[in-house]
Design an enzyme around this catalytic site. Structure first.
Site, mmCIF file in Angstrom:
data_model
loop_
_atom_site.group_PDB
_atom_site.id
_atom_site.type_symbol
_atom_site.label_atom_id
_atom_site.label_comp_id
_atom_site.label_asym_id
_atom_site.label_seq_id
_atom_site.Cartn_x
_atom_site.Cartn_y
_atom_site.Cartn_z
ATOM 1 N N ASP A 27 7.342 -8.908 3.392
ATOM 2 C CA ASP A 27 6.119 -8.211 2.967
ATOM 3 C C ASP A 27 5.528 -9.108 1.875
ATOM 4 O O ASP A 27 5.823 -10.318 1.837
ATOM 5 C CB ASP A 27 6.446 -6.800 2.451
ATOM 6 C CG ASP A 27 5.194 -5.944 2.230
ATOM 7 O OD1 ASP A 27 4.623 -5.469 3.217
ATOM 8 O OD2 ASP A 27 4.775 -5.759 1.068
ATOM 9 N N LYS B 151 11.582 0.844 3.385
ATOM 10 C CA LYS B 151 10.912 -0.216 2.631
ATOM 11 C C LYS B 151 11.800 -0.563 1.452
ATOM 12 O O LYS B 151 12.604 0.259 1.005
ATOM 13 C CB LYS B 151 9.544 0.272 2.125
ATOM 14 C CG LYS B 151 8.590 -0.832 1.821
ATOM 15 C CD LYS B 151 7.915 -1.401 3.072
ATOM 16 C CE LYS B 151 7.116 -2.646 2.768
ATOM 17 N NZ LYS B 151 6.359 -3.101 3.947
HETATM 18 P P1 NDP Z 1 1.457 -12.053 0.872
HETATM 19 O O1 NDP Z 1 2.123 -12.014 -0.440
HETATM 20 O O2 NDP Z 1 1.854 -13.095 1.855
HETATM 21 O O3 NDP Z 1 -0.122 -12.153 0.663
HETATM 22 C C1 NDP Z 1 -0.861 -11.286 -0.136
HETATM 23 C C2 NDP Z 1 -2.176 -11.997 -0.425
HETATM 24 O O4 NDP Z 1 -3.047 -11.121 -1.124
HETATM 25 C C3 NDP Z 1 -1.998 -13.241 -1.298
HETATM 26 O O5 NDP Z 1 -2.952 -14.185 -0.881
HETATM 27 C C4 NDP Z 1 -2.305 -12.701 -2.694
HETATM 28 O O6 NDP Z 1 -2.759 -13.701 -3.567
HETATM 29 C C5 NDP Z 1 -3.415 -11.721 -2.381
HETATM 30 N N1 NDP Z 1 -3.540 -10.653 -3.348
HETATM 31 C C6 NDP Z 1 -2.561 -9.972 -3.978
HETATM 32 N N2 NDP Z 1 -3.090 -9.030 -4.787
HETATM 33 C C7 NDP Z 1 -4.428 -9.125 -4.630
HETATM 34 C C8 NDP Z 1 -5.527 -8.434 -5.168
HETATM 35 N N3 NDP Z 1 -5.347 -7.447 -6.052
HETATM 36 N N4 NDP Z 1 -6.772 -8.782 -4.770
HETATM 37 C C9 NDP Z 1 -6.955 -9.778 -3.859
HETATM 38 N N5 NDP Z 1 -5.947 -10.482 -3.339
HETATM 39 C C10 NDP Z 1 -4.713 -10.148 -3.703
HETATM 40 O O7 NDP Z 1 1.610 -10.590 1.529
HETATM 41 P P2 NDP Z 1 1.421 -10.157 3.042
HETATM 42 O O8 NDP Z 1 0.315 -10.912 3.650
HETATM 43 O O9 NDP Z 1 2.748 -10.132 3.697
HETATM 44 O O10 NDP Z 1 0.996 -8.626 2.856
HETATM 45 C C11 NDP Z 1 -0.358 -8.247 2.606
HETATM 46 C C12 NDP Z 1 -0.513 -6.774 2.927
HETATM 47 O O11 NDP Z 1 -0.195 -6.536 4.307
HETATM 48 C C13 NDP Z 1 0.383 -5.818 2.139
HETATM 49 O O12 NDP Z 1 -0.289 -4.593 1.975
HETATM 50 C C14 NDP Z 1 1.566 -5.618 3.084
HETATM 51 O O13 NDP Z 1 2.262 -4.418 2.826
HETATM 52 C C15 NDP Z 1 0.839 -5.550 4.410
HETATM 53 N N6 NDP Z 1 1.643 -5.826 5.594
HETATM 54 C C16 NDP Z 1 2.362 -7.000 5.714
HETATM 55 C C17 NDP Z 1 3.065 -7.242 6.860
HETATM 56 C C18 NDP Z 1 3.742 -8.550 7.112
HETATM 57 O O14 NDP Z 1 4.133 -8.791 8.259
HETATM 58 N N7 NDP Z 1 3.884 -9.420 6.134
HETATM 59 C C19 NDP Z 1 3.159 -6.233 7.942
HETATM 60 C C20 NDP Z 1 2.306 -5.097 7.749
HETATM 61 C C21 NDP Z 1 1.618 -4.904 6.600
HETATM 62 P P3 NDP Z 1 -1.704 -14.469 -4.493
HETATM 63 O O15 NDP Z 1 -0.716 -15.094 -3.572
HETATM 64 O O16 NDP Z 1 -2.558 -15.441 -5.231
HETATM 65 O O17 NDP Z 1 -1.088 -13.399 -5.368
#
Ligand code: NDP
Length: 445
Positions: free
Chosen positions: A164, A124
């Site tokens: 991520d 990571k």
């Molecule tokens: P993104 O940055 O694309 O999306 C994260 C989302 O969560 C955004 O909408 C963000 O809002 C919101 N967010 C962030 N912090 C908070 C919070 N404290 N409470 C509520 N909403 C919140 O990230 P990903 O979708 O890529 O990743 C999300 C999760 O999935 C992480 O844990 C990541 O490690 C995991 N993951 C991702 C993968 C991938 O393929 N991308 C693969 C496997 C796991 P805002 O944009 O307004 O900050």
């Protein structure tokens, strides 16, 4: 193995790394029995070796904003374990990024990648850079400066980063552009690439799709499906939008999405043009959640709250770590939720998981249920090696098959005498055994 002794030792060596210690504790507690039944693991010091990363690179990233001001961020790559394949794992750009978070994510990634059945080790990386509110030019300069340090450490057979939080298609493009210029090669070193230059179909939505496929498998064991169910989702990023789209396609009504400032409740369901609206806002670096409530009639923005207070059948936490605590878990149980499938990494606290288990919910840990993203990255690596691109339907079929296989592995190792499946235990044991056996085969290195 003495779990308490190992954890105390790690705590003394790495004080304050709470997320990392939390992730290690969960895995050690799950595998303790099977580990002690296999004395060859203890003899080879497998646990002592697997809980520490192979190496960590830390570097500074100076970059210029649009007004010419200099900024300095910190960058990291944690190469955790490559027993079963090249290091593989995403890059996170978010102000909260620190070594504890990246070590927890890298550690989890080892077992997740093992579960996918594809040959990928765990890693990571990322930076405390905040892409929010930055112009495209600033993002590009930052990504280029980041890659100027990272490129020496990575390669298609060495370490293959991906996206991520804060790293999507645009950032992967800028990172790849600089990498390509430095090594003078067009190889498959990053995944999540654009479709025109080596990316795999379905990769952008794969984590969310995979999460829904996993939940589908869990529901099937009870003769249930998504049809007619009410679903709550948190976040609206790379993972959440795929989950929202697929759950809707399978006949469910998704009623929430969220951001760090609160959540949206939309009783009319979040689908179609509403998803397109948010994707457009996201592409232009804008906040999504609050504008949604202004745009769509009936939608209510609950500032400072989380979606787990909303009545639902299925909950899909897709935002970030530790975003669902014991009180949230109890709310879900009290409201009749039957299934929680993690799209994010470690979104449920240990206390929340205890409540899910006590109440016999179908509960999937992210390490199993969000493995569809990295699995499709693995498929992207295969396509890059073959210099060939599969059709969407082919990739989607493979993804669905992989999620089904991960589910079967969890059931195999997580089934309890009363018939309840502890998917946490199942995922940890299945993921660990493959890595441990590979480490045994390869000697003490
Ligand atoms: P993104 O940055 O694309 O999306 C994260 C989302 O969560 C955004 O909408 C963000 O809002 C919101 N967010 C962030 N912090 C908070 C919070 N404290 N409470 C509520 N909403 C919140 O990230 P990903 O979708 O890529 O990743 C999300 C999760 O999935 C992480 O844990 C990541 O490690 C995991 N993951 C991702 C993968 C991938 O393929 N991308 C693969 C496997 C796991 P805002 O944009 O307004 O900050």
């Amino acid at each position: 193995m003495n779990v308490t002794k190992i954890l105390n030792g790690l705590e003394a060596k790495h004080p304050g790394e709470s997320e990392y210690l939390q992730a290690v504790k969960e895995v050690l507690e799950s595998i303790e029995t099977i580990y002690n039944e296999n004395p060859q693991f203890e003899a080879a010091g497998i646990i002592e070796r697997v809980v520490e990363p192979d190496r960590i690179l830390t570097f500074k990233i100076p970059w210029l904003d649009d007004s010419g001001k200099v900024h300095v961020n910190l960058g990291y790559r944690v190469q955790f374990n490559n027993a079963i394949g090249p290091y593989k794992g995403g890059l996170r750009f978010h102000p909260s990024v620190n070594l504890s978070i990246l070590k927890f994510l890298g550690f989890e990634q080892i077992f997740k990648n093992s579960l996918t059945t594809l040959p990928m080790g765990g890693a990571k990386g990322g930076s405390d850079f905040d892409p929010k509110g930055k112009s495209d030019a600033e993002i590009m300069r930052f990504c280029q400066a980041f890659m100027l340090e990272l490129w020496k450490l990575i390669g298609p057979e060495t370490d293959v980063p991906a996206g991520d939080i804060g790293v999507g298609g645009r950032e992967i493009g800028f990172l790849y552009g600089m990498y390509k210029k430095l090594v003078r090669e067009h190889n498959g070193v990053l995944t999540g690439k654009g479709l025109n230059w080596g990316g795999s179909k379905i990769r952008p939505e794969a984590t969310g799709f995979g999460n829904v496929y996993f939940a589908y498998e869990m529901l099937s064991t009870k003769g249930l499906s998504f049809e007619g169910k009410t679903v709550t989702v948190s976040g609206f990023g790379n993972v959440a939008w795929g989950a929202v789209s697929k759950a809707t396609e399978l006949g469910a009504k998704v009623v929430t999405i969220s951001g760090p400032d609160g959540y949206i409740y939309d009783p009319n369901g979040i689908s179609g043009e509403k998803i397109d609206f948010m994707l457009e806002l996201r592409a232009s670096n804008n906040d999504i959640v609050a504008p949604y409530a202004e745009e769509f009639e009936g939608a209510i923005f609950h500032a400072g709250k989380r979606p787990w207070e909303v009545k639902c059948d299925i909950a899909l936490p897709c935002a970030t770590q530790n975003e669902l605590n014991a009180q949230d878990a109890q709310n879900l149980v009290n409201n009749g939720c039957i299934c929680v499938s993690e799209g994010a990494n470690m979104p449920s606290t240990p206390e929340a998981i205890e409540i899910f288990h006590k109440n016999k919910l179908l509960f999937a840990p992210g390490k199993a249920s969000n493995a569809g993203g990295v699995a499709t990255s693995g498929l992207e690596m295969s396509q890059n090696s073959m210099k060939y691109a599969w059709a969407s339907a082919d990739v989607d079929d493979k993804l669905r098959r992989i999620m089904k296989d991960i589910h079967e592995a969890c059931v195999k190792y997580g089934s309890q005498p009363d018939g309840y499946v502890d998917y946490v235990k199942g995922a940890n044991i299945a993921g660990f055994l493959k890595v441990a056996e590979a480490m045994l085969d390869q000697g003490i290195i």
